[in-house]
Design a protein around this motif. Structure first.
Motif, PDB file in Angstrom:
ATOM      1  N   ALA A  69      30.163 -32.885  83.520  1.00  0.00           N
ATOM      2  CA  ALA A  69      29.627 -32.039  82.178  1.00  0.00           C
ATOM      3  C   ALA A  69      28.169 -32.318  82.575  1.00  0.00           C
ATOM      4  CB  ALA A  69      30.101 -32.531  81.180  1.00  0.00           C
ATOM      5  N   TYR A  70      27.538 -33.272  83.392  1.00  0.00           N
ATOM      6  CA  TYR A  70      26.410 -33.915  83.573  1.00  0.00           C
ATOM      7  C   TYR A  70      25.931 -32.235  84.957  1.00  0.00           C
ATOM      8  CZ  TYR A  70      22.187 -35.381  86.340  1.00  0.00           C
ATOM      9  OH  TYR A  70      21.241 -35.412  87.780  1.00  0.00           O
ATOM     10  N   LEU A  71      26.991 -32.344  86.035  1.00  0.00           N
ATOM     11  CA  LEU A  71      25.865 -31.036  86.408  1.00  0.00           C
ATOM     12  C   LEU A  71      25.996 -29.742  86.356  1.00  0.00           C
ATOM     13  CD1 LEU A  71      28.886 -31.137  89.583  1.00  0.00           C
ATOM     14  CD2 LEU A  71      27.302 -32.942  89.633  1.00  0.00           C
ATOM     15  N   THR A  72      26.876 -29.370  85.201  1.00  0.00           N
ATOM     16  CA  THR A  72      26.154 -28.188  83.981  1.00  0.00           C
ATOM     17  C   THR A  72      24.748 -28.237  83.505  1.00  0.00           C
ATOM     18  OG1 THR A  72      28.652 -27.784  83.703  1.00  0.00           O
ATOM     19  CG2 THR A  72      27.258 -26.822  82.360  1.00  0.00           C
ATOM     20  N   VAL A  73      24.680 -29.863  82.863  1.00  0.00           N
ATOM     21  CA  VAL A  73      22.973 -30.112  81.936  1.00  0.00           C
ATOM     22  C   VAL A  73      22.786 -30.067  83.666  1.00  0.00           C
ATOM     23  CG1 VAL A  73      21.675 -31.997  81.156  1.00  0.00           C
ATOM     24  CG2 VAL A  73      24.188 -31.148  80.318  1.00  0.00           C
ATOM     25  N   HIS A  74      22.694 -30.994  84.135  1.00  0.00           N
ATOM     26  CA  HIS A  74      21.688 -30.619  85.271  1.00  0.00           C
ATOM     27  C   HIS A  74      21.150 -29.151  86.105  1.00  0.00           C
ATOM     28  CE1 HIS A  74      19.562 -32.731  88.826  1.00  0.00           C
ATOM     29  NE2 HIS A  74      20.240 -31.714  89.819  1.00  0.00           N
ATOM     30  N   ARG A  75      22.003 -28.407  85.980  1.00  0.00           N
ATOM     31  CA  ARG A  75      21.210 -27.026  86.767  1.00  0.00           C
ATOM     32  C   ARG A  75      20.706 -26.432  85.016  1.00  0.00           C
ATOM     33  NH1 ARG A  75      20.952 -26.282  91.506  1.00  0.00           N
ATOM     34  NH2 ARG A  75      23.086 -27.374  92.641  1.00  0.00           N
ATOM     35  N   PHE A  76      20.814 -26.894  84.478  1.00  0.00           N
ATOM     36  CA  PHE A  76      20.767 -26.241  82.969  1.00  0.00           C
ATOM     37  C   PHE A  76      19.329 -26.541  83.017  1.00  0.00           C
ATOM     38  CE2 PHE A  76      24.747 -24.535  80.925  1.00  0.00           C
ATOM     39  CZ  PHE A  76      24.371 -23.374  80.783  1.00  0.00           C
ATOM     40  N   GLY A  77      19.031 -27.849  82.657  1.00  0.00           N
ATOM     41  CA  GLY A  77      17.832 -28.607  83.153  1.00  0.00           C
ATOM     42  C   GLY A  77      16.383 -28.083  83.808  1.00  0.00           C
ATOM     43  N   LEU A  78      17.364 -27.759  85.450  1.00  0.00           N
ATOM     44  CA  LEU A  78      16.095 -27.984  86.446  1.00  0.00           C
ATOM     45  C   LEU A  78      16.625 -25.485  85.932  1.00  0.00           C
ATOM     46  CD1 LEU A  78      18.164 -28.257  89.844  1.00  0.00           C
ATOM     47  CD2 LEU A  78      16.333 -29.161  88.958  1.00  0.00           C
ATOM     48  N   GLY A  79      16.760 -25.621  84.728  1.00  0.00           N
ATOM     49  CA  GLY A  79      16.267 -23.420  85.086  1.00  0.00           C
ATOM     50  C   GLY A  79      15.376 -23.566  83.901  1.00  0.00           C
ATOM     51  N   ILE A  80      15.548 -24.667  82.716  1.00  0.00           N
ATOM     52  CA  ILE A  80      14.353 -24.492  82.021  1.00  0.00           C
ATOM     53  C   ILE A  80      13.607 -25.211  82.210  1.00  0.00           C
ATOM     54  CG2 ILE A  80      14.045 -25.576  79.979  1.00  0.00           C
ATOM     55  CD1 ILE A  80      17.205 -26.011  79.117  1.00  0.00           C
ATOM     56  N   PHE A  81      12.834 -26.102  82.856  1.00  0.00           N
ATOM     57  CA  PHE A  81      12.153 -26.836  83.213  1.00  0.00           C
ATOM     58  C   PHE A  81      11.163 -26.516  84.593  1.00  0.00           C
ATOM     59  CE2 PHE A  81      13.684 -30.289  80.765  1.00  0.00           C
ATOM     60  CZ  PHE A  81      12.536 -30.054  79.938  1.00  0.00           C
ATOM     61  N   LYS A  82      12.182 -25.135  85.202  1.00  0.00           N
ATOM     62  CA  LYS A  82      12.065 -25.025  86.384  1.00  0.00           C
ATOM     63  C   LYS A  82      10.995 -26.062  87.451  1.00  0.00           C
ATOM     64  CE  LYS A  82      12.757 -21.102  84.650  1.00  0.00           C
ATOM     65  NZ  LYS A  82      13.905 -19.913  84.867  1.00  0.00           N
ATOM     66  N   SER A  83      11.095 -26.995  87.329  1.00  0.00           N
ATOM     67  CA  SER A  83      10.229 -28.191  88.199  1.00  0.00           C
ATOM     68  C   SER A  83      11.351 -29.271  88.661  1.00  0.00           C
ATOM     69  CB  SER A  83       8.847 -28.919  87.747  1.00  0.00           C
ATOM     70  OG  SER A  83       8.309 -29.450  88.719  1.00  0.00           O
ATOM     71  N   VAL A  84      11.862 -29.610  89.889  1.00  0.00           N
ATOM     72  CA  VAL A  84      12.325 -30.528  90.250  1.00  0.00           C
ATOM     73  C   VAL A  84      11.700 -32.389  89.152  1.00  0.00           C
ATOM     74  CG1 VAL A  84      13.916 -32.487  91.315  1.00  0.00           C
ATOM     75  CG2 VAL A  84      13.585 -29.807  92.025  1.00  0.00           C
ATOM     76  N   ARG A  85      10.412 -32.070  89.825  1.00  0.00           N
ATOM     77  CA  ARG A  85       9.472 -32.945  89.272  1.00  0.00           C
ATOM     78  C   ARG A  85       9.512 -33.409  87.313  1.00  0.00           C
ATOM     79  NH1 ARG A  85       3.939 -34.086  92.709  1.00  0.00           N
ATOM     80  NH2 ARG A  85       5.896 -34.390  94.984  1.00  0.00           N
ATOM     81  N   TRP A  87      11.978 -32.318  85.171  1.00  0.00           N
ATOM     82  CA  TRP A  87      12.632 -32.742  85.364  1.00  0.00           C
ATOM     83  C   TRP A  87      13.256 -34.130  85.396  1.00  0.00           C
ATOM     84  CZ3 TRP A  87      16.433 -32.776  82.345  1.00  0.00           C
ATOM     85  CH2 TRP A  87      18.275 -32.560  82.319  1.00  0.00           C
ATOM     86  N   ASN A  88      13.014 -34.400  86.567  1.00  0.00           N
ATOM     87  CA  ASN A  88      13.581 -36.075  87.109  1.00  0.00           C
ATOM     88  C   ASN A  88      13.006 -36.908  85.900  1.00  0.00           C
ATOM     89  OD1 ASN A  88      15.188 -34.762  88.946  1.00  0.00           O
ATOM     90  ND2 ASN A  88      13.506 -35.980  90.515  1.00  0.00           N
ATOM     91  N   SER A  89      11.236 -35.998  86.123  1.00  0.00           N
ATOM     92  CA  SER A  89      10.654 -37.062  84.814  1.00  0.00           C
ATOM     93  C   SER A  89      11.342 -37.413  83.168  1.00  0.00           C
ATOM     94  CB  SER A  89       8.958 -37.038  83.918  1.00  0.00           C
ATOM     95  OG  SER A  89       8.546 -36.165  85.308  1.00  0.00           O
ATOM     96  N   VAL A  90      11.944 -36.044  82.962  1.00  0.00           N
ATOM     97  CA  VAL A  90      12.060 -36.027  81.771  1.00  0.00           C
ATOM     98  C   VAL A  90      13.502 -37.237  81.662  1.00  0.00           C
ATOM     99  CG1 VAL A  90      13.398 -34.265  80.135  1.00  0.00           C
ATOM    100  CG2 VAL A  90      11.177 -33.839  81.495  1.00  0.00           C
ATOM    101  N   GLN A  91      14.386 -36.886  82.554  1.00  0.00           N
ATOM    102  CA  GLN A  91      15.374 -36.913  83.493  1.00  0.00           C
ATOM    103  C   GLN A  91      15.480 -39.275  82.492  1.00  0.00           C
ATOM    104  OE1 GLN A  91      18.755 -35.742  85.275  1.00  0.00           O
ATOM    105  NE2 GLN A  91      16.930 -34.949  86.513  1.00  0.00           N
ATOM    106  N   ALA A  92      14.420 -39.834  83.489  1.00  0.00           N
ATOM    107  CA  ALA A  92      13.603 -41.007  83.889  1.00  0.00           C
ATOM    108  C   ALA A  92      13.252 -41.325  82.323  1.00  0.00           C
ATOM    109  CB  ALA A  92      12.364 -41.057  84.498  1.00  0.00           C
ATOM    110  N   VAL A  93      12.615 -40.264  81.072  1.00  0.00           N
ATOM    111  CA  VAL A  93      12.306 -41.072  79.915  1.00  0.00           C
ATOM    112  C   VAL A  93      13.853 -41.214  78.860  1.00  0.00           C
ATOM    113  CG1 VAL A  93      10.856 -40.764  77.754  1.00  0.00           C
ATOM    114  CG2 VAL A  93      10.037 -40.099  80.587  1.00  0.00           C
ATOM    115  N   VAL A  94      14.767 -40.389  79.562  1.00  0.00           N
ATOM    116  CA  VAL A  94      15.519 -40.348  78.446  1.00  0.00           C
ATOM    117  C   VAL A  94      16.832 -41.641  79.142  1.00  0.00           C
ATOM    118  CG1 VAL A  94      17.619 -39.449  78.279  1.00  0.00           C
ATOM    119  CG2 VAL A  94      16.225 -38.331  78.254  1.00  0.00           C
ATOM    120  N   VAL A  95      16.274 -41.726  80.182  1.00  0.00           N
ATOM    121  CA  VAL A  95      17.607 -43.087  81.060  1.00  0.00           C
ATOM    122  C   VAL A  95      16.747 -44.490  80.347  1.00  0.00           C
ATOM    123  CG1 VAL A  95      17.088 -44.520  82.429  1.00  0.00           C
ATOM    124  CG2 VAL A  95      17.946 -42.676  83.521  1.00  0.00           C
ATOM    125  N   ALA A  96      15.471 -44.211  79.840  1.00  0.00           N
ATOM    126  CA  ALA A  96      14.276 -45.797  79.320  1.00  0.00           C
ATOM    127  C   ALA A  96      15.118 -45.554  77.799  1.00  0.00           C
ATOM    128  CB  ALA A  96      12.688 -45.678  79.669  1.00  0.00           C
TER     129      ALA A  96
END
Length: 222
Positions: A69-85, A87-96
């Motif tokens: 499920a995460y692999l799918t979400v990760h692909r969607f995230g990359l597609g939505i934010f169009k930038s690895v950095r 998308w990674n920033s969004v993920q870091a905030v969610v982790v916190a």
């Protein structure tokens, strides 16, 4: 990934989940199982072993469903934010946020009057520590952009998979489920790129055989 390597990943993760749950189960619930060993009731010990393996298989399946499920979400995230950095920033905030909620929401929901927050902080620290270790190893094996996604799955994915037991807040079950989930999640993360590389090599070999077979068929018979 080829079907052969996918089956290999599935079976290995299943076995790891079962064995990890057996070890964790006998450790965290030793007070319950010690009399069985003291009385040399091997039939009862065997039944407990089989039960723990079955429970571990269930934990493993939850881990695998969460991973794909995460692999799918990760692909969607990359597609939505169009930038690895980004998308990674969004993920870091969610982790916190997830780590904060894992401590705060559990504390306000289950803490008794006068009870400290230590017992609620420790599980979150375990999840974070294991997540950081796995993410660091993943980064060393692949690239630096893999650190945050690996940490995200190890923290957020594990907490989501762990949620059924978090709602109950029973001490031994918390760790009985947490440890196998962390092990299975970490294993899948660290082995995925190796299986993908192996699958790519297998495909190249298969594609190389096809032209040779075609050439043999085109050769005129003497």
């Amino acid at each position: 990934m080829t079907s052969r390597n996918w089956v290999k990943l599935f079976i290995n993760t299943l076995i790891i989940g079962g064995l990890t749950t057996v070890v964790t189960g006998f450790f965290v619930r030793w007070d319950e199982f010690e009399p069985l060993f003291a009385d040399a009731d091997f039939l009862e010990v065997l039944s407990v072993f089989i039960w723990l393996v079955g429970v571990g298989f269930i934990f493993s399946l939850l881990s695998q469903m969460g991973f794909f499920a995460y692999l799918t979400v990760h692909r969607f995230g990359l597609g939505i934010f169009k930038s690895v950095r980004l998308w990674n920033s969004v993920q870091a905030v969610v982790v916190a946020f997830v780590l904060f909620d894992l401590i705060y929401l559990r504390y306000i929901s289950f803490a008794k009057e006068g009870e400290g927050a230590v017992s609620y902080v420790i599980p979150a620290l375990i999840v974070l520590a294991v997540g950081l270790a796995v993410a660091w190893q993943k980064m060393r094996q692949t690239n630096k952009e893999a650190f945050i996604p690996a940490l995200f799955f190890m923290v957020v994915g594990t907490v989501i998979e762990w949620f059924p037991v978090l709602r109950v807040n029973e001490g031994s079950w918390l760790y009985l489920m947490l440890i196998p989930l962390l092990v299975c999640n970490g294993y899948q993360l660290l082995v995925l790129h190796k299986l993908n590389e192996k699958s790519l090599e297998e495909r190249k070999k298969l594609e190389g055989k096809k032209p040779r077979q075609a050439q043999k068929q085109l050769k005129p018979s003497k």
